[in-house]
Design a protein around this motif. Structure first.
Motif, PDB file in Angstrom:
ATOM      1  N   ALA A 100       6.712  -8.317  15.104  1.00 45.32           N
ATOM      2  CA  ALA A 100       6.965  -7.068  15.833  1.00 45.32           C
ATOM      3  C   ALA A 100       5.815  -6.084  15.661  1.00 45.32           C
ATOM      4  N   GLY A 101       4.792  -6.479  14.879  1.00 38.62           N
ATOM      5  CA  GLY A 101       3.634  -5.611  14.681  1.00 38.62           C
ATOM      6  C   GLY A 101       3.593  -4.926  13.339  1.00 38.62           C
ATOM      7  N   GLN A 102       4.567  -5.209  12.455  1.00 40.72           N
ATOM      8  CA  GLN A 102       4.566  -4.558  11.137  1.00 40.72           C
ATOM      9  C   GLN A 102       3.433  -5.127  10.285  1.00 40.72           C
ATOM     10  N   THR A 103       2.606  -4.226   9.755  1.00 36.85           N
ATOM     11  CA  THR A 103       1.495  -4.671   8.918  1.00 36.85           C
ATOM     12  C   THR A 103       1.664  -4.241   7.468  1.00 36.85           C
ATOM     13  N   VAL A 104       2.480  -3.240   7.195  1.00 37.85           N
ATOM     14  CA  VAL A 104       2.730  -2.807   5.809  1.00 37.85           C
ATOM     15  C   VAL A 104       4.212  -3.049   5.492  1.00 37.85           C
ATOM     16  N   PRO A 105       4.500  -3.889   4.477  1.00 38.49           N
ATOM     17  CA  PRO A 105       5.887  -4.300   4.236  1.00 38.49           C
ATOM     18  C   PRO A 105       6.700  -3.317   3.399  1.00 38.49           C
TER      19      PRO A 105
ATOM     20  N   VAL B 286       9.329  -0.114   4.666  1.00 36.96           N
ATOM     21  CA  VAL B 286       9.857   0.493   5.891  1.00 36.96           C
ATOM     22  C   VAL B 286       9.253   1.884   6.147  1.00 36.96           C
ATOM     23  N   HIS B 287       8.917   2.161   7.406  1.00 34.92           N
ATOM     24  CA  HIS B 287       8.351   3.458   7.771  1.00 34.92           C
ATOM     25  C   HIS B 287       8.535   3.713   9.258  1.00 34.92           C
ATOM     26  N   PHE B 288       8.454   4.984   9.620  1.00 36.19           N
ATOM     27  CA  PHE B 288       8.581   5.412  11.014  1.00 36.19           C
ATOM     28  C   PHE B 288       7.256   6.033  11.450  1.00 36.19           C
ATOM     29  N   HIS B 289       6.821   5.670  12.650  1.00 34.77           N
ATOM     30  CA  HIS B 289       5.599   6.253  13.228  1.00 34.77           C
ATOM     31  C   HIS B 289       5.981   7.437  14.117  1.00 34.77           C
ATOM     32  N   ILE B 290       5.233   8.518  13.973  1.00 29.59           N
ATOM     33  CA  ILE B 290       5.321   9.639  14.923  1.00 29.59           C
ATOM     34  C   ILE B 290       3.967   9.686  15.611  1.00 29.59           C
TER      35      ILE B 290
ATOM     36  N   GLN C  80       9.170   2.096  15.019  1.00 34.20           N
ATOM     37  CA  GLN C  80       9.442   1.507  13.698  1.00 34.20           C
ATOM     38  C   GLN C  80       9.458   0.002  13.889  1.00 34.20           C
ATOM     39  N   PHE C  81       8.581  -0.720  13.168  1.00 33.33           N
ATOM     40  CA  PHE C  81       8.406  -2.153  13.398  1.00 33.33           C
ATOM     41  C   PHE C  81       9.034  -2.960  12.261  1.00 33.33           C
ATOM     42  N   ASN C  82       9.713  -4.034  12.605  1.00 34.37           N
ATOM     43  CA  ASN C  82      10.334  -4.913  11.609  1.00 34.37           C
ATOM     44  C   ASN C  82       9.776  -6.321  11.756  1.00 34.37           C
TER      45      ASN C  82
ATOM     46  N   ILE D 106       0.811  -1.220   0.000  1.00 37.53           N
ATOM     47  CA  ILE D 106       0.000   0.000   0.000  1.00 37.53           C
ATOM     48  C   ILE D 106       0.849   1.276   0.000  1.00 37.53           C
ATOM     49  N   PHE D 107       1.997   1.270   0.666  1.00 36.83           N
ATOM     50  CA  PHE D 107       2.825   2.483   0.684  1.00 36.83           C
ATOM     51  C   PHE D 107       3.536   2.675  -0.652  1.00 36.83           C
ATOM     52  N   ALA D 108       3.905   1.582  -1.316  1.00 35.88           N
ATOM     53  CA  ALA D 108       4.489   1.708  -2.665  1.00 35.88           C
ATOM     54  C   ALA D 108       3.461   2.356  -3.592  1.00 35.88           C
TER      55      ALA D 108
ATOM     56  N   GLY E 126      -5.995   1.603  19.348  1.00 35.61           N
ATOM     57  CA  GLY E 126      -5.341   0.377  18.877  1.00 35.61           C
ATOM     58  C   GLY E 126      -4.516   0.609  17.625  1.00 35.61           C
ATOM     59  N   HIS E 127      -3.518  -0.238  17.417  1.00 35.50           N
ATOM     60  CA  HIS E 127      -2.641  -0.129  16.252  1.00 35.50           C
ATOM     61  C   HIS E 127      -3.363  -0.645  15.002  1.00 35.50           C
ATOM     62  N   ALA E 128      -3.447   0.219  13.990  1.00 32.59           N
ATOM     63  CA  ALA E 128      -4.041  -0.150  12.699  1.00 32.59           C
ATOM     64  C   ALA E 128      -5.442  -0.739  12.870  1.00 32.59           C
TER      65      ALA E 128
ATOM     66  N   PHE F 243       2.931  11.286   5.596  1.00 30.11           N
ATOM     67  CA  PHE F 243       1.473  11.463   5.496  1.00 30.11           C
ATOM     68  C   PHE F 243       0.821  10.957   6.771  1.00 30.11           C
ATOM     69  N   LEU F 244      -0.427  11.379   6.973  1.00 26.69           N
ATOM     70  CA  LEU F 244      -1.123  10.963   8.196  1.00 26.69           C
ATOM     71  C   LEU F 244      -1.491   9.487   8.126  1.00 26.69           C
ATOM     72  N   ASP F 245      -1.381   8.819   9.266  1.00 27.07           N
ATOM     73  CA  ASP F 245      -1.838   7.437   9.375  1.00 27.07           C
ATOM     74  C   ASP F 245      -3.373   7.439   9.288  1.00 27.07           C
ATOM     75  N   ILE F 246      -3.901   6.560   8.448  1.00 26.22           N
ATOM     76  CA  ILE F 246      -5.357   6.567   8.222  1.00 26.22           C
ATOM     77  C   ILE F 246      -6.121   5.973   9.419  1.00 26.22           C
TER      78      ILE F 246
HETATM   79  P1  5GP Z   1       2.950  -0.959  10.670  1.00 26.68           P
HETATM   80  O1  5GP Z   1       1.959  -1.853  11.354  1.00 26.68           O
HETATM   81  O2  5GP Z   1       3.388  -1.613   9.377  1.00 26.68           O
HETATM   82  O3  5GP Z   1       4.094  -0.519  11.517  1.00 26.68           O
HETATM   83  O4  5GP Z   1       2.189   0.363  10.331  1.00 26.68           O
HETATM   84  C1  5GP Z   1       1.395   0.540   9.220  1.00 26.68           C
HETATM   85  C2  5GP Z   1       0.532   1.733   9.504  1.00 26.68           C
HETATM   86  O5  5GP Z   1      -0.058   2.116   8.288  1.00 26.68           O
HETATM   87  C3  5GP Z   1      -0.597   1.457  10.489  1.00 26.68           C
HETATM   88  O6  5GP Z   1      -0.492   2.342  11.583  1.00 26.68           O
HETATM   89  C4  5GP Z   1      -1.861   1.660   9.680  1.00 26.68           C
HETATM   90  O7  5GP Z   1      -2.860   2.313  10.412  1.00 26.68           O
HETATM   91  C5  5GP Z   1      -1.379   2.511   8.523  1.00 26.68           C
HETATM   92  N1  5GP Z   1      -2.073   2.300   7.268  1.00 26.68           N
HETATM   93  C6  5GP Z   1      -2.515   1.116   6.752  1.00 26.68           C
HETATM   94  N2  5GP Z   1      -3.075   1.322   5.527  1.00 26.68           N
HETATM   95  C7  5GP Z   1      -2.974   2.654   5.291  1.00 26.68           C
HETATM   96  C8  5GP Z   1      -3.372   3.473   4.183  1.00 26.68           C
HETATM   97  O8  5GP Z   1      -3.944   3.017   3.193  1.00 26.68           O
HETATM   98  N3  5GP Z   1      -3.107   4.799   4.282  1.00 26.68           N
HETATM   99  C9  5GP Z   1      -2.484   5.339   5.368  1.00 26.68           C
HETATM  100  N4  5GP Z   1      -2.274   6.662   5.352  1.00 26.68           N
HETATM  101  N5  5GP Z   1      -2.105   4.601   6.420  1.00 26.68           N
HETATM  102  C10 5GP Z   1      -2.338   3.275   6.389  1.00 26.68           C
END
Ligand code: 5GP
Length: 143
Positions: free
Chosen positions: A96-101, A103-107, A90-92, A10-12, A118-120, A33-36
């Motif tokens: 570890a909780g990474q849901t989008v493959p 790499v990214h940093f959370h603020i 930052q999850f790997n 999704i980030f690509a 809750g996370h995602a 960008f903002l986390d959705i």
């Molecule tokens: P991760 O779990 O990989 O560390 O974090 C992925 C983050 O991406 C989650 O906090 C989730 O809410 C966010 N996210 C998932 N899908 C989308 C999307 O389509 N757009 C945006 N802006 N954030 C997303």
């Protein structure tokens, strides 16, 4: 841990402009960008443009660019939302909780009066995200 990069993640797709996002910052190497599904108001993601699954697959230059942008955006988040604290994470790997493959940093701003969501888990209202993105982008534009 996943090592092969999936160019359809999704980030690509956001980086290629195929999917929308509430973008607040961009330079040659990174985007923010903002986390959705924000864990708190102002939860922002910093994404290196380099195609890497996690921190281990990212070049040193990519890592340097990502942390530089994380500091720039975190300063603007602090100015805009006046939180009581800010978590950078930052999850790997899925374990570890990474849901989008990609790499990214959370603020993640923390507010003493507000429990972390809750996370995602839950998508925020588009109107609220838009308003937050406008305020944050304005702070970043004037720095
Ligand atoms: P991760 O779990 O990989 O560390 O974090 C992925 C983050 O991406 C989650 O906090 C989730 O809410 C966010 N996210 C998932 N899908 C989308 C999307 O389509 N757009 C945006 N802006 N954030 C997303």
């Amino acid at each position: 841990m996943q090592s092969e990069y999936d160019s359809q993640n999704i980030f690509a797709r956001i980086l290629r402009g195929e999917l929308p996002s509430f973008k607040v910052y961009e330079d040659a190497d990174t985007i923010a960008f903002l986390d959705i599904m924000p864990q708190s108001d102002g939860h922002t993601l910093v994404v290196p443009k380099e195609a890497a699954v996690d921190l281990f697959g990212l070049s040193e230059a990519g890592a340097a660019a990502a942390i530089r942008t994380t500091q720039i955006v975190a300063r603007a988040v602090r100015e805009t939302f006046a939180p009581d604290g800010i978590v950078i994470s930052q999850f790997n790997g899925a374990a570890a909780g990474q849901t989008v493959p990609h790499v990214h940093f959370h603020i993640v701003p923390r507010y003493a009066s507000q429990a972390l969501r809750g996370h995602a888990r839950e998508q925020a209202s588009m109107d609220v995200l838009k308003a937050h993105a406008e305020r944050l982008a304005a702070a970043l534009a004037k720095r």
